[in-house]
Design a protein around this motif. Structure first.
Motif, PDB file in Angstrom:
ATOM      1  N   ALA A  83      35.832  38.258  40.442  1.00  0.00           N
ATOM      2  CA  ALA A  83      35.172  37.303  41.342  1.00  0.00           C
ATOM      3  C   ALA A  83      33.657  37.444  41.239  1.00  0.00           C
ATOM      4  O   ALA A  83      32.927  36.444  41.259  1.00  0.00           O
ATOM      5  CB  ALA A  83      35.642  37.535  42.777  1.00  0.00           C
ATOM      6  N   GLY A  84      33.176  38.672  41.095  1.00  0.00           N
ATOM      7  CA  GLY A  84      31.742  38.906  40.973  1.00  0.00           C
ATOM      8  C   GLY A  84      31.179  38.295  39.698  1.00  0.00           C
ATOM      9  O   GLY A  84      30.100  37.685  39.726  1.00  0.00           O
ATOM     10  N   ALA A  85      31.894  38.441  38.589  1.00  0.00           N
ATOM     11  CA  ALA A  85      31.421  37.892  37.314  1.00  0.00           C
ATOM     12  C   ALA A  85      31.336  36.370  37.376  1.00  0.00           C
ATOM     13  O   ALA A  85      30.395  35.761  36.854  1.00  0.00           O
ATOM     14  CB  ALA A  85      32.345  38.327  36.176  1.00  0.00           C
ATOM     15  N   ILE A  86      32.304  35.750  38.033  1.00  0.00           N
ATOM     16  CA  ILE A  86      32.279  34.285  38.180  1.00  0.00           C
ATOM     17  C   ILE A  86      31.142  33.874  39.118  1.00  0.00           C
ATOM     18  O   ILE A  86      30.357  32.974  38.810  1.00  0.00           O
ATOM     19  CB  ILE A  86      33.631  33.779  38.730  1.00  0.00           C
ATOM     20  N   ALA A  87      31.053  34.563  40.237  1.00  0.00           N
ATOM     21  CA  ALA A  87      30.041  34.199  41.242  1.00  0.00           C
ATOM     22  C   ALA A  87      28.628  34.355  40.692  1.00  0.00           C
ATOM     23  O   ALA A  87      27.737  33.567  41.023  1.00  0.00           O
ATOM     24  CB  ALA A  87      30.229  35.055  42.496  1.00  0.00           C
ATOM     25  N   GLU A  88      28.422  35.350  39.844  1.00  0.00           N
ATOM     26  CA  GLU A  88      27.090  35.595  39.294  1.00  0.00           C
ATOM     27  C   GLU A  88      26.821  34.799  38.021  1.00  0.00           C
ATOM     28  O   GLU A  88      25.768  34.962  37.396  1.00  0.00           O
ATOM     29  CB  GLU A  88      26.918  37.100  39.023  1.00  0.00           C
ATOM     30  N   GLY A  89      27.791  33.997  37.603  1.00  0.00           N
ATOM     31  CA  GLY A  89      27.585  33.135  36.443  1.00  0.00           C
ATOM     32  C   GLY A  89      27.655  33.859  35.112  1.00  0.00           C
ATOM     33  O   GLY A  89      27.206  33.337  34.098  1.00  0.00           O
ATOM     34  N   ARG A  90      28.242  35.068  35.100  1.00  0.00           N
ATOM     35  CA  ARG A  90      28.344  35.806  33.837  1.00  0.00           C
ATOM     36  C   ARG A  90      29.521  35.339  32.997  1.00  0.00           C
ATOM     37  O   ARG A  90      29.608  35.650  31.811  1.00  0.00           O
ATOM     38  CB  ARG A  90      28.457  37.309  34.116  1.00  0.00           C
ATOM     39  N   ALA A  91      30.442  34.629  33.589  1.00  0.00           N
ATOM     40  CA  ALA A  91      31.599  34.107  32.863  1.00  0.00           C
ATOM     41  C   ALA A  91      32.092  32.857  33.579  1.00  0.00           C
ATOM     42  O   ALA A  91      31.848  32.661  34.770  1.00  0.00           O
ATOM     43  CB  ALA A  91      32.710  35.150  32.802  1.00  0.00           C
ATOM     44  N   ASP A  92      32.798  32.004  32.797  1.00  0.00           N
ATOM     45  CA  ASP A  92      33.400  30.806  33.398  1.00  0.00           C
ATOM     46  C   ASP A  92      34.839  31.075  33.802  1.00  0.00           C
ATOM     47  O   ASP A  92      35.388  30.387  34.661  1.00  0.00           O
ATOM     48  CB  ASP A  92      33.342  29.657  32.387  1.00  0.00           C
ATOM     49  N   ALA A  93      35.452  32.038  33.138  1.00  0.00           N
ATOM     50  CA  ALA A  93      36.827  32.414  33.466  1.00  0.00           C
ATOM     51  C   ALA A  93      37.016  33.876  33.084  1.00  0.00           C
ATOM     52  O   ALA A  93      36.289  34.408  32.239  1.00  0.00           O
ATOM     53  CB  ALA A  93      37.828  31.536  32.711  1.00  0.00           C
ATOM     54  N   ILE A  94      37.990  34.509  33.725  1.00  0.00           N
ATOM     55  CA  ILE A  94      38.302  35.904  33.435  1.00  0.00           C
ATOM     56  C   ILE A  94      39.743  35.980  32.944  1.00  0.00           C
ATOM     57  O   ILE A  94      40.641  35.383  33.540  1.00  0.00           O
ATOM     58  CB  ILE A  94      38.149  36.786  34.701  1.00  0.00           C
ATOM     59  N   ALA A  95      39.939  36.711  31.856  1.00  0.00           N
ATOM     60  CA  ALA A  95      41.295  36.941  31.330  1.00  0.00           C
ATOM     61  C   ALA A  95      41.752  38.346  31.725  1.00  0.00           C
ATOM     62  O   ALA A  95      40.945  39.275  31.789  1.00  0.00           O
ATOM     63  CB  ALA A  95      41.297  36.803  29.810  1.00  0.00           C
ATOM     64  N   PHE A  96      43.032  38.449  32.003  1.00  0.00           N
ATOM     65  CA  PHE A  96      43.618  39.744  32.358  1.00  0.00           C
ATOM     66  C   PHE A  96      44.718  40.078  31.359  1.00  0.00           C
ATOM     67  O   PHE A  96      45.524  39.214  31.007  1.00  0.00           O
ATOM     68  CB  PHE A  96      44.235  39.689  33.764  1.00  0.00           C
ATOM     69  N   GLY A  97      44.764  41.308  30.912  1.00  0.00           N
ATOM     70  CA  GLY A  97      45.797  41.753  29.985  1.00  0.00           C
ATOM     71  C   GLY A  97      46.778  42.681  30.644  1.00  0.00           C
ATOM     72  O   GLY A  97      47.884  42.287  31.031  1.00  0.00           O
ATOM     73  N   GLN A  98      46.369  43.916  30.786  1.00  0.00           N
ATOM     74  CA  GLN A  98      47.287  44.946  31.300  1.00  0.00           C
ATOM     75  C   GLN A  98      47.840  44.601  32.680  1.00  0.00           C
ATOM     76  O   GLN A  98      49.042  44.759  32.938  1.00  0.00           O
ATOM     77  CB  GLN A  98      46.554  46.289  31.343  1.00  0.00           C
ATOM     78  N   LEU A  99      46.964  44.115  33.564  1.00  0.00           N
ATOM     79  CA  LEU A  99      47.441  43.782  34.910  1.00  0.00           C
ATOM     80  C   LEU A  99      48.426  42.625  34.894  1.00  0.00           C
ATOM     81  O   LEU A  99      49.328  42.555  35.736  1.00  0.00           O
ATOM     82  CB  LEU A  99      46.254  43.442  35.829  1.00  0.00           C
ATOM     83  N   PHE A 100      48.285  41.719  33.916  1.00  0.00           N
ATOM     84  CA  PHE A 100      49.218  40.589  33.842  1.00  0.00           C
ATOM     85  C   PHE A 100      50.591  41.068  33.377  1.00  0.00           C
ATOM     86  O   PHE A 100      51.635  40.532  33.792  1.00  0.00           O
ATOM     87  CB  PHE A 100      48.699  39.509  32.896  1.00  0.00           C
ATOM     88  N   ILE A 101      50.596  42.069  32.506  1.00  0.00           N
ATOM     89  CA  ILE A 101      51.891  42.618  32.066  1.00  0.00           C
ATOM     90  C   ILE A 101      52.644  43.184  33.262  1.00  0.00           C
ATOM     91  O   ILE A 101      53.843  42.957  33.422  1.00  0.00           O
ATOM     92  CB  ILE A 101      51.667  43.702  30.989  1.00  0.00           C
ATOM     93  N   ALA A 102      51.922  43.899  34.125  1.00  0.00           N
ATOM     94  CA  ALA A 102      52.580  44.576  35.253  1.00  0.00           C
ATOM     95  C   ALA A 102      52.807  43.669  36.451  1.00  0.00           C
ATOM     96  O   ALA A 102      53.547  44.037  37.363  1.00  0.00           O
ATOM     97  CB  ALA A 102      51.745  45.778  35.673  1.00  0.00           C
ATOM     98  N   ASN A 103      52.162  42.500  36.445  1.00  0.00           N
ATOM     99  CA  ASN A 103      52.253  41.601  37.601  1.00  0.00           C
ATOM    100  C   ASN A 103      52.514  40.185  37.107  1.00  0.00           C
ATOM    101  O   ASN A 103      51.574  39.423  36.852  1.00  0.00           O
ATOM    102  CB  ASN A 103      50.956  41.639  38.415  1.00  0.00           C
ATOM    103  N   PRO A 104      53.789  39.812  36.942  1.00  0.00           N
ATOM    104  CA  PRO A 104      54.096  38.498  36.367  1.00  0.00           C
ATOM    105  C   PRO A 104      53.558  37.340  37.208  1.00  0.00           C
ATOM    106  O   PRO A 104      53.359  36.245  36.688  1.00  0.00           O
ATOM    107  CB  PRO A 104      55.628  38.483  36.300  1.00  0.00           C
ATOM    108  N   ASP A 105      53.319  37.581  38.490  1.00  0.00           N
ATOM    109  CA  ASP A 105      52.751  36.554  39.364  1.00  0.00           C
ATOM    110  C   ASP A 105      51.293  36.903  39.701  1.00  0.00           C
ATOM    111  O   ASP A 105      50.845  36.699  40.832  1.00  0.00           O
ATOM    112  CB  ASP A 105      53.588  36.409  40.634  1.00  0.00           C
ATOM    113  N   LEU A 106      50.571  37.410  38.711  1.00  0.00           N
ATOM    114  CA  LEU A 106      49.198  37.875  38.959  1.00  0.00           C
ATOM    115  C   LEU A 106      48.295  36.820  39.618  1.00  0.00           C
ATOM    116  O   LEU A 106      47.588  37.157  40.567  1.00  0.00           O
ATOM    117  CB  LEU A 106      48.566  38.379  37.657  1.00  0.00           C
ATOM    118  N   PRO A 107      48.280  35.556  39.174  1.00  0.00           N
ATOM    119  CA  PRO A 107      47.383  34.589  39.843  1.00  0.00           C
ATOM    120  C   PRO A 107      47.651  34.492  41.343  1.00  0.00           C
ATOM    121  O   PRO A 107      46.704  34.445  42.134  1.00  0.00           O
ATOM    122  CB  PRO A 107      47.690  33.269  39.126  1.00  0.00           C
ATOM    123  N   GLU A 108      48.919  34.468  41.716  1.00  0.00           N
ATOM    124  CA  GLU A 108      49.251  34.374  43.138  1.00  0.00           C
ATOM    125  C   GLU A 108      48.814  35.646  43.872  1.00  0.00           C
ATOM    126  O   GLU A 108      48.301  35.605  44.993  1.00  0.00           O
ATOM    127  CB  GLU A 108      50.768  34.143  43.296  1.00  0.00           C
TER     128      GLU A 108
END
Ligand SMILES: Cc1cc2nc3c(=O)[nH]c(=O)nc-3n(C[C@H](O)[C@H](O)[C@H](O)COP(=O)(O)O)c2cc1C
Length: 80
Positions: free
Chosen positions: A21-46
């Motif tokens: 959220a900080g990277a988006i809010a500060e304009g350092r990125a337009d989107a953030i990708a998640f790898g390891q956490l997505f593997i462990a959390n199939p409903d990560l966006p929610e």
């Protein structure tokens, strides 16, 4: 890097909810990708949307083996 590049940037690597959220809010990125956490959390966006607790990933089951560690992490609705 985003300023020098001039285009849309998707950043990845070690992000958690707050740092993403900080990277988006500060304009350092337009989107953030998640790898390891997505593997462990199939409903990560929610989970990120609702600030729900995250399952921890199990690194020994990365990079091969069988379905363990890839398709057997429960969704929130299954673990509640
Ligand atoms: C099991 C696993 C396999 C990955 N395989 C690749 C790959 O083949 N090529 C690649 O560019 N990145 C690969 N990555 C890196 C991810 O694409 C992503 O950049 C990285 O995991 C993001 O950091 P995070 O996991 O801390 O969110 C892999 C990551 C994991 C966890």
């Amino acid at each position: 890097m985003k300023k020098a590049f001039g285009g849309r940037v998707i950043s990845a690597g070690g992000y958690v909810r707050e740092t993403a959220a900080g990277a988006i809010a500060e304009g350092r990125a337009d989107a953030i990708a998640f790898g390891q956490l997505f593997i462990a959390n199939p409903d990560l966006p929610e989970r990120l949307r609702t600030a729900a607790p995250l399952d921890r990933y199990h690194r020994p089951t990365f990079y091969g083996g069988d379905a363990r560690g890839y398709t057997d992490y429960p969704a929130l609705s299954a673990s509640a």
